[in-house]
Design an enzyme around this catalytic site. Structure first.
Site, PDB file in Angstrom:
ATOM      1  CE  LYS A   1      -1.603   1.558   3.842  1.00  0.00           C
ATOM      2  NZ  LYS A   1      -1.413   3.117   4.383  1.00  0.00           N
ATOM      3  CG  ASN A   2       2.302   2.770   3.707  1.00  0.00           C
ATOM      4  OD1 ASN A   2       1.112   3.119   3.292  1.00  0.00           O
ATOM      5  ND2 ASN A   2       2.445   2.514   4.802  1.00  0.00           N
TER       6      ASN A   2
ATOM      7  CB  CYS B   1      -3.798  11.597  11.943  1.00  0.00           C
ATOM      8  SG  CYS B   1      -3.340   9.881  12.012  1.00  0.00           S
TER       9      CYS B   1
ATOM     10  NE  ARG C   1       0.795  10.614  10.152  1.00  0.00           N
ATOM     11  CZ  ARG C   1       0.271   9.499   9.444  1.00  0.00           C
ATOM     12  NH1 ARG C   1      -0.745   8.912   9.898  1.00  0.00           N
ATOM     13  NH2 ARG C   1       1.085   8.925   8.363  1.00  0.00           N
TER      14      ARG C   1
ATOM     15  CG  ASP D   1       3.324   1.154   9.461  1.00  0.00           C
ATOM     16  OD1 ASP D   1       3.384   1.549   8.553  1.00  0.00           O
ATOM     17  OD2 ASP D   1       3.027   2.329  10.545  1.00  0.00           O
TER      18      ASP D   1
ATOM     19  NE  ARG E   1      -7.231   4.797   5.656  1.00  0.00           N
ATOM     20  CZ  ARG E   1      -6.688   6.069   5.922  1.00  0.00           C
ATOM     21  NH1 ARG E   1      -7.352   6.471   7.301  1.00  0.00           N
ATOM     22  NH2 ARG E   1      -5.822   6.718   5.346  1.00  0.00           N
TER      23      ARG E   1
END
Ligand code: EPZ
Length: 421
Positions: free
Chosen positions: A22-23, A117, A122, A305, A397
């Protein structure tokens, strides 16, 4: 709103294929804004974040088709608004990484400020400082940042703090700047290297990506690209923990082992067997897990993560583990939810003391952010009884159909669509 229901206690067995990252994919989508030529991205997971980025590219004037393979035609960008509206940026902060490419290619953009967030403040100050160093004129008004520059110019810039998105945004902008840019104290994440790989395919002149300094010699124009995204190291790490905590035996096909050394090292420290094989990574969970101390760090340190997922492993280990979160100031939102399942975790500032051992018990819990929701799924797999997880849109997500793939490994897990509450 969907909910996920898990009856815990099954040992996971079999194989699962790891999807594209994803990233990495989100930034490669942004790279298409640096050219007017057609681009293709392959091996994409079906995730809501990828769909949100495609929507933003469409809003900017791109023609975007496909899903596993995304075809992007950016020829129309520049005729429409070069603006990332609040509605899209608030849904997904990574939208701010359209800034560098839009500014470099079209000389102007207007991007909504992302605001805070769940996991931290952030800010994007480093993104803006870096673009300013390349000559951007910046104005912040009405919740938007406006950036202007006839043509960016190469410069030396040292980031005050290591930032993945900041490195990627400024690196993309520098590819079309006049002259040479040297970026120092940059992020070394595999997603930075992967983006640089694509930019070089487009004709950019970049060296040093993956190290602590990156040099970019600007060019006048970039070509399109056709690129298959690397597999997702965080998705692979999440499935590895699932195998570990269920005393399972799972083959993670296509797991990007070279990007997972810190995660594998901590799994092995906890007594998990990790066998690197040609097809990927085989993970075998022990009868008894050992406690493990973790401190999150920029790559190649332990990934933030994976922090929430490893906390679940620590709750299953006989003894005390210390988990320290050094990247985000508020990334323990999963702790009170795990406590509902009987976890014994005490948070002191940036650290959490986990006293593991007693089996978790099933409960009704709420997902708060992407990786916290993954940790609740893992907790549900080991818990005694039934766990119900709500607000699973967070999960979608970053994980494609995780319940189906876990069911394929023998988990007793189901999704219920349109559940109340
Ligand atoms: C990327 O976010 C990832 N997101 C995050 O993954 C990941 O947690 C993070 O990197 C760290 O590894 C994507 O790639 C889309 P940062 P990013 O800028 O780029 C501070 C997930 O779960 N900072 O490296 O936003 C910031 O507040 C997500 O998939 C500044 O102070 O992270 C944070 O404390 C969540 N000023 C630290 O740096 C800035 O201008 C690292 O943030 C920028 C960042």
């Amino acid at each position: 709103m969907d909910k996920i229901v898990i009856h815990g206690g099954q040992r996971l067995k079999g194989e699962v294929t790891i999807h594209g990252a994803k990233n990495a994919a989100l930034l490669i989508q942004c790279a298409a804004l640096l050219t007017d030529r057609k681009c293709a991205i392959r091996h994409l997971p079906r995730l809501s974040d990828i769909a949100t980025m495609s929507e933003l590219l469409g809003h900017l004037g791109c023609e975007v088709t496909g899903d596993r393979t995304l075809k992007i035609d950016p020829a129309g960008v520049g005729e429409g608004p070069r603006e990332a509206p609040y509605e899209m940026v608030k849904t997904m902060r990574a939208s701010v990484t359209v800034m560098g490419p839009l500014l470099a290619r079209h000389g102007f953009c207007r991007v909504s400020l992302p605001g805070g967030c769940a996991i931290g403040a952030r800010p994007i100050d480093q993104h803006l400082k870096g673009l300013e160093a390349l000559g951007a004129k910046i104005a912040i008004k009405h919740g938007y940042v406006e950036l202007k520059a006839k043509r960016l110019r190469g410069a030396n810039f040292v980031f005050d703090t290591v930032t993945v998105g900041g490195t990627q945004n400024v690196m993309m902008a520098a590819t079309l700047a006049k002259g040479v840019t040297r970026l120092e104290n940059v992020a070394r994440e595999p997603e930075v290297e992967e983006l640089a790989r694509v930019l070089v395919k487009m004709g950019a002149r970049i060296s040093g990506a993956g190290g602590t300094a990156i040099e970019i010699e600007g060019v006048d124009a970039l070509d399109g690209f056709d690129h298959a995204v690397v597999p997702d190291r965080i998705e692979a790490g999440t499935f590895a923990v699932a195998a570990a905590v269920t005393r399972g035996d799972v083959m993670l096909l296509d797991a990007p082992v070279d990007h997972m050394h810190a995660t594998i090292a901590k799994l092995e420290e906890a007594g998990v067997e990790c066998r690197v094989e040609n097809a990927g990574l085989r993970v075998i969970g022990p009868e008894r897990l050992s406690p493990v101390d973790i401190s999150t760090r920029p790559y190649p340190g332990f990934p933030t993560d994976m922090q929430a997922q490893m906390m679940v492993l620590a709750t299953c280990a006989a003894g005390q583990s210390l988990i320290t979160e050094t990247i985000f100031e508020n990334r323990f939102m999963h702790v009170p939810e795990l406590a509902c399942m009987g976890a014994d975790v005490t948070v002191h500032g940036h650290s959490a003391v986990v006293r593991g051992g007693p089996r978790l018990t099933g409960a009704e819990v709420m997902a708060t952010d992407l990786r916290a929701s993954a940790s609740l799924v893992l907790a549900g797999l080991v818990a005694d009884g039934t766990t119900e997880i709500r607000r699973v849109y967070h999960l979608d997500r970053g994980y494609e159909a995780i319940e189906k793939r876990l069911r394929g490994l023998g988990a007793n897990i189901r999704r219920f669509h349109g559940a109340k509450g």
